[in-house]
Write a protein that holds these residues in place. Structure first.
Motif, PDB file in Angstrom:
ATOM      1  N   SER A 193      36.048  42.645 -21.407  1.00 29.62           N
ATOM      2  CA  SER A 193      35.831  43.621 -21.974  1.00 29.62           C
ATOM      3  C   SER A 193      35.588  44.616 -20.840  1.00 29.62           C
ATOM      4  N   ARG A 194      34.802  44.460 -19.866  1.00 29.56           N
ATOM      5  CA  ARG A 194      34.280  45.217 -18.856  1.00 29.56           C
ATOM      6  C   ARG A 194      35.855  45.796 -18.092  1.00 29.56           C
ATOM      7  N   THR A 195      36.441  44.773 -17.814  1.00 35.03           N
ATOM      8  CA  THR A 195      37.753  45.161 -17.161  1.00 35.03           C
ATOM      9  C   THR A 195      38.776  46.010 -17.808  1.00 35.03           C
ATOM     10  N   LEU A 196      38.909  45.702 -19.264  1.00 34.79           N
ATOM     11  CA  LEU A 196      39.756  46.639 -20.081  1.00 34.79           C
ATOM     12  C   LEU A 196      39.146  47.975 -20.228  1.00 34.79           C
ATOM     13  N   ARG A 197      37.769  48.171 -20.401  1.00 40.46           N
ATOM     14  CA  ARG A 197      37.151  49.230 -20.440  1.00 40.46           C
ATOM     15  C   ARG A 197      37.081  50.214 -19.219  1.00 40.46           C
ATOM     16  N   LEU A 198      37.194  49.644 -18.052  1.00 42.93           N
ATOM     17  CA  LEU A 198      37.526  50.442 -16.736  1.00 42.93           C
ATOM     18  C   LEU A 198      38.712  50.835 -16.752  1.00 42.93           C
ATOM     19  N   ALA A 199      39.926  50.095 -17.205  1.00 46.04           N
ATOM     20  CA  ALA A 199      41.067  50.496 -17.060  1.00 46.04           C
ATOM     21  C   ALA A 199      41.534  51.390 -17.915  1.00 46.04           C
ATOM     22  N   ALA A 200      40.956  51.494 -19.265  1.00 51.42           N
ATOM     23  CA  ALA A 200      40.943  52.624 -20.081  1.00 51.42           C
ATOM     24  C   ALA A 200      40.424  53.846 -19.514  1.00 51.42           C
ATOM     25  N   ASP A 206      46.784  53.156 -22.615  1.00 50.72           N
ATOM     26  CA  ASP A 206      46.396  54.070 -23.751  1.00 50.72           C
ATOM     27  C   ASP A 206      45.426  53.439 -24.511  1.00 50.72           C
ATOM     28  N   ALA A 207      44.461  54.285 -24.688  1.00 54.78           N
ATOM     29  CA  ALA A 207      43.179  53.815 -25.683  1.00 54.78           C
ATOM     30  C   ALA A 207      42.855  55.372 -26.208  1.00 54.78           C
ATOM     31  N   ILE A 208      42.041  54.945 -27.455  1.00 53.25           N
ATOM     32  CA  ILE A 208      41.364  55.850 -28.164  1.00 53.25           C
ATOM     33  C   ILE A 208      39.734  55.925 -28.032  1.00 53.25           C
ATOM     34  N   ALA A 221      50.256  47.818 -29.854  1.00 53.19           N
ATOM     35  CA  ALA A 221      51.621  47.832 -29.140  1.00 53.19           C
ATOM     36  C   ALA A 221      51.411  48.432 -27.627  1.00 53.19           C
ATOM     37  N   ALA A 222      50.067  48.949 -27.536  1.00 47.11           N
ATOM     38  CA  ALA A 222      49.978  49.194 -26.030  1.00 47.11           C
ATOM     39  C   ALA A 222      49.486  48.238 -25.250  1.00 47.11           C
ATOM     40  N   LEU A 223      49.034  46.955 -25.957  1.00 41.09           N
ATOM     41  CA  LEU A 223      48.489  45.756 -25.088  1.00 41.09           C
ATOM     42  C   LEU A 223      49.729  45.006 -24.888  1.00 41.09           C
ATOM     43  N   SER A 224      50.921  45.244 -25.298  1.00 45.06           N
ATOM     44  CA  SER A 224      52.088  44.659 -25.021  1.00 45.06           C
ATOM     45  C   SER A 224      52.978  45.215 -23.806  1.00 45.06           C
ATOM     46  N   THR A 225      52.443  46.319 -23.470  1.00 43.94           N
ATOM     47  CA  THR A 225      53.235  47.106 -22.403  1.00 43.94           C
ATOM     48  C   THR A 225      53.079  46.682 -21.109  1.00 43.94           C
ATOM     49  N   SER A 226      53.861  46.943 -19.895  1.00 47.00           N
ATOM     50  CA  SER A 226      53.940  46.839 -18.668  1.00 47.00           C
ATOM     51  C   SER A 226      52.584  46.940 -18.077  1.00 47.00           C
ATOM     52  N   SER A 227      51.771  48.157 -18.582  1.00 49.80           N
ATOM     53  CA  SER A 227      50.623  48.492 -17.954  1.00 49.80           C
ATOM     54  C   SER A 227      49.610  47.298 -18.438  1.00 49.80           C
ATOM     55  N   THR A 232      46.226  42.421 -16.594  1.00 52.22           N
ATOM     56  CA  THR A 232      46.086  41.169 -16.810  1.00 52.22           C
ATOM     57  C   THR A 232      46.382  40.214 -15.528  1.00 52.22           C
ATOM     58  N   GLU A 233      47.624  40.810 -14.969  1.00 52.06           N
ATOM     59  CA  GLU A 233      47.964  40.009 -13.856  1.00 52.06           C
ATOM     60  C   GLU A 233      46.953  40.250 -12.602  1.00 52.06           C
ATOM     61  N   ARG A 234      46.420  41.581 -12.503  1.00 53.09           N
ATOM     62  CA  ARG A 234      45.593  42.070 -11.427  1.00 53.09           C
ATOM     63  C   ARG A 234      44.027  41.323 -11.532  1.00 53.09           C
ATOM     64  N   ALA A 235      43.793  41.079 -12.818  1.00 52.64           N
ATOM     65  CA  ALA A 235      42.587  40.473 -13.170  1.00 52.64           C
ATOM     66  C   ALA A 235      42.714  39.009 -12.868  1.00 52.64           C
ATOM     67  N   ARG A 236      43.807  38.257 -13.033  1.00 50.91           N
ATOM     68  CA  ARG A 236      44.004  37.200 -12.800  1.00 50.91           C
ATOM     69  C   ARG A 236      43.965  36.605 -11.329  1.00 50.91           C
ATOM     70  N   GLN A 237      44.714  37.557 -10.344  1.00 49.73           N
ATOM     71  CA  GLN A 237      44.572  37.393  -8.928  1.00 49.73           C
ATOM     72  C   GLN A 237      43.367  37.652  -8.366  1.00 49.73           C
ATOM     73  N   ASN A 238      42.716  38.585  -8.910  1.00 55.23           N
ATOM     74  CA  ASN A 238      41.254  39.189  -8.293  1.00 55.23           C
ATOM     75  C   ASN A 238      40.289  38.982  -9.320  1.00 55.23           C
ATOM     76  N   PRO A 239      39.730  37.872  -9.499  1.00 53.23           N
ATOM     77  CA  PRO A 239      38.779  37.738 -10.707  1.00 53.23           C
ATOM     78  C   PRO A 239      37.417  38.418 -10.454  1.00 53.23           C
ATOM     79  N   LYS A 240      37.192  38.408  -8.885  1.00 52.91           N
ATOM     80  CA  LYS A 240      35.767  39.034  -8.654  1.00 52.91           C
ATOM     81  C   LYS A 240      35.723  40.409  -8.966  1.00 52.91           C
TER      82      LYS A 240
END
Length: 265
Positions: A193-200, A206-208, A221-227, A232-240
């Motif tokens: 949740s922290r990763t997604l909140r910081l990204a938003a 896009d988030a409200i 719909a926003a959760l299926s975009t390239s952003s 997700t990919e960045r979090a997987r490659q750099n989990p720390k």
């Protein structure tokens, strides 16, 4: 003779019942006399007063409980009108004997107290993921009040929605919600949740966020975009440090650029 026998039997039963009542009353009086009333120190009373405010302001406290609290601590309230100040004067007589005066603005003829447009907009967005009970709690937590200056309740949120034709929140029949809160959106992306909140907060997705102390809202719909996939990919490659480089890490490229510029000069 038969009636006299019945009357005698009834009288005997009545006397027996009266004797039983007297016996029970005596036991109650003896119990009350033997029970010592608890002695509360001023510190305990102050703690109770603080707890009373907490209970009163809690979203779970309904009107019935508030009425019981009022009947317990207030003897009477006397209302009067101050025509010169255009105020309603309330004198509260507390059970302990203390009197408090409160003044409220008196509504003038033709005056209307409307709920803030910002509150209406927030309710419209919160209704995407929350029921009226939850919305009332969020509004109160942010210190927002109705047009008349009252705290929000489920009934007041419902009335506001109906007046402004805001649809009530209903869970999707198929379980696929078009709008998700932060926790559900993060689980859908398999990130924290922290990763997604910081990204938003960084504007990467896009988030409200209707209120400062309130939920983040994401469209499916926003959760299926390239952003979203990039996050997700960045979090997987750099989990720390899934949101980017460590904040204390210096940028190598900015140093090189600065050096090259210096040399060119």
């Amino acid at each position: 003779p038969a009636n006299r026998l019945v009357a005698g039997e009834l009288e005997a039963r009545w006397n027996k019942a009266l004797a039983r009542v007297t016996e029970v009353e005596g036991k109650i009086a003896a119990h009350d006399a033997a029970t010592l009333a608890p002695i509360l120190d001023p510190g305990s009373l102050a703690t109770l007063a603080a707890d009373l405010k907490t209970v009163w302001a809690a979203p779970s406290t309904d009107a019935r409980l508030k009425k019981r609290i009022i009947r317990t601590v207030i003897h009477e309230v006397i209302a009067d009108i101050d025509p010169e100040a255009a105020e309603i004067v309330l004198v509260v007589h507390w059970i302990g004997g203390v009197h408090s005066e409160m003044r409220l603005p008196k509504r003038r003829r033709g005056q209307r107290n409307s709920t803030s447009a910002d509150v209406i907009a927030a309710v419209r967005q919160l209704a995407l993921i929350a029921n009226d009970d939850l919305i009332a709690g969020i509004l109160n937590r942010n210190g927002l009040v109705t047009g008349n200056g009252n705290r929000w309740t489920r009934e007041r949120v419902t009335s506001l929605r109906s007046h402004h034709r805001i649809s009530v929140y209903k869970p999707a029949d198929d379980g696929i919600e078009p709008w998700l809160n932060l926790g559900n959106a993060a689980r859908l992306l398999h990130i924290s949740s922290r990763t997604l909140r910081l990204a938003a907060q960084a504007g990467e997705i896009d988030a409200i966020h209707p209120l400062l102390d309130g939920p983040w809202i994401f469209s499916r719909a926003a959760l299926s975009t390239s952003s979203a996939r990039a996050i997700t990919e960045r979090a997987r490659q750099n989990p720390k440090y899934p949101t980017g480089s460590h904040p204390d890490q210096q940028s190598l490229f900015s140093s090189i650029t600065s050096t090259d510029g210096c040399c060119d000069a």
